[in-house]
Every structure is written in structure tokens, then in C-alpha cells.
Design an enzyme around this catalytic site. Sequence first.
Site, PDB file in Angstrom:
ATOM      1  N   ASP A  13     -14.243   0.967 -16.253  1.00 48.71           N
ATOM      2  CA  ASP A  13     -13.963   2.188 -16.990  1.00 48.71           C
ATOM      3  C   ASP A  13     -13.195   1.765 -18.252  1.00 48.71           C
ATOM      4  O   ASP A  13     -12.715   0.631 -18.340  1.00 48.71           O
ATOM      5  CB  ASP A  13     -13.130   3.125 -16.106  1.00 48.71           C
ATOM      6  CG  ASP A  13     -12.657   4.359 -16.846  1.00 48.71           C
ATOM      7  OD1 ASP A  13     -13.490   5.023 -17.483  1.00 48.71           O
ATOM      8  OD2 ASP A  13     -11.439   4.640 -16.804  1.00 48.71           O
ATOM      9  N   ASP A  15     -10.778   4.125 -20.799  1.00 46.75           N
ATOM     10  CA  ASP A  15      -9.436   4.704 -20.939  1.00 46.75           C
ATOM     11  C   ASP A  15      -8.676   4.628 -19.617  1.00 46.75           C
ATOM     12  O   ASP A  15      -9.166   5.083 -18.587  1.00 46.75           O
ATOM     13  CB  ASP A  15      -9.535   6.174 -21.371  1.00 46.75           C
ATOM     14  CG  ASP A  15     -10.216   6.338 -22.719  1.00 46.75           C
ATOM     15  OD1 ASP A  15      -9.572   6.062 -23.732  1.00 46.75           O
ATOM     16  OD2 ASP A  15     -11.398   6.729 -22.738  1.00 46.75           O
ATOM     17  N   ASP A 168      -9.645   4.101 -13.016  1.00 45.40           N
ATOM     18  CA  ASP A 168      -8.332   4.718 -12.757  1.00 45.40           C
ATOM     19  C   ASP A 168      -8.427   6.193 -12.412  1.00 45.40           C
ATOM     20  O   ASP A 168      -7.450   6.926 -12.562  1.00 45.40           O
ATOM     21  CB  ASP A 168      -7.418   4.550 -13.983  1.00 45.40           C
ATOM     22  CG  ASP A 168      -7.809   5.484 -15.122  1.00 45.40           C
ATOM     23  OD1 ASP A 168      -9.020   5.593 -15.414  1.00 45.40           O
ATOM     24  OD2 ASP A 168      -6.913   6.123 -15.712  1.00 45.40           O
TER      25      ASP A 168
END
Length: 216
Positions: A13, A15, A168
Site C-alpha cells: 500500500d 499512504d 495499514d
Amino acid sequence: MMRKTPVDLLIFDLDGTLIESKWDIARSVNLTLAELGLPERSLEEIFGFVGDGVKRLLRLAVGEAHEDRYEQALKVFRGHYLEHCLDRTVFYPGIEPMLRHFAGKEKAVATNKSIEYTRVILDGLGAHHFPVVVGGDNGFGLKPEPGMLLHIMKQVGAAPERTVLIGDSTNDINGGHNAGIRVCAVGYGMGNRAKMEACQPEWFIERPEQLMEIFE
């Protein structure tokens, strides 16, 4: 000593996983709201809006009461974010040594962020580690849908059992599982720990360097 898990492909991922970008996102959102004469949002509110792509980010930031300004906000935000997306955005500490460690592995980025912003940021940070980069507007759907992850595995020729997704958010964990791949959640990003743990990722790390201890 823990036995390492063999992988051929690491999908990251963006960000909250590879890059610390929340400050530039928040600034651009509030510059947009100010330009439109709408009430600004707290940093915590904006951080909570991140993860489902720019359209949902702006829809939540503008709010239901001003929904008629959403399309305008989308256009205004683009200008502000392209101008400010590299003001404070950096790789998290430990990311670059970890990526160099896995130089012999296939690596890709799968993000719900627009591909335009994604490319500008990765190019600006000098990231050359990712032959395959897929954004939320590339036509493969948004995580937790499995489309972009399935596309990346097909592009690279990697089997699900030899692939890991690092992210996240619950979107990452659920998206990985929906694509039939294992997930390593990260605790240093923007995601809510309790919500991530409830999605049962196979691994949970606090520092990017820990990936070197888990995978080979």
C-alpha cells in the site's frame, strides 16, 4: 529463530505504509475547503477520511450539508495537492533499506490513491523499486475489492501463495484476503490497530525492517 516465509512478490500500500503523507493531504484538503468558503476540518478528522480514494476523501471533507460543492472541491483539491504533495511527504524511516534488501524480489504498489498523485509522489521521492504501480482509478476497483491485487499478480506472474500484501488499513487486509493472499499489517501508519487486528492479518509489524526478518 523464526523460519522465514518465502515470497516472490511483495505488494505495498502507499499512504501509511510506504510514505508518511498525511500532513500534505490534510493541508490540501483544508486549502480546498477554505477556497470554497467551507469550514475547515481538524487534522484528526482528515486522517480518518484517508484510505478509500480521493473521491471519498473529498466527499467526507465537504460533508453532506455541502454535497453540491463536491465536484468543485474535487477540481480545486487536485491543484492544491499537486502543488503540495511533496512538501512534507517522505518514506517512513526504514523503508528504503528494506526495499534495497528485497532488490531481488518483485515489488509493486497497490493504492486506492489516484494514479496521477501516486506517480508524482513516487517520482518525486526517486522511487525506482516498483515496476508495477496500480492506483484507485486504473479500472481495477478499490481495495477491499481484489481486482488490483489480482491484476498485479497476473502482470508479474506470481502465485497467491508466494505473494504478500503489506498495508495499514482494514481495506488492505480484507483486500488481500479477498485476493487469496496473506497480509502483513503495519502499526506505524494511519490505520486503527483494533480494527486491523479484528481482520486477522497473518503478521503485524511495528517497523518496516521487520519485513526482512519475516520474508525471504
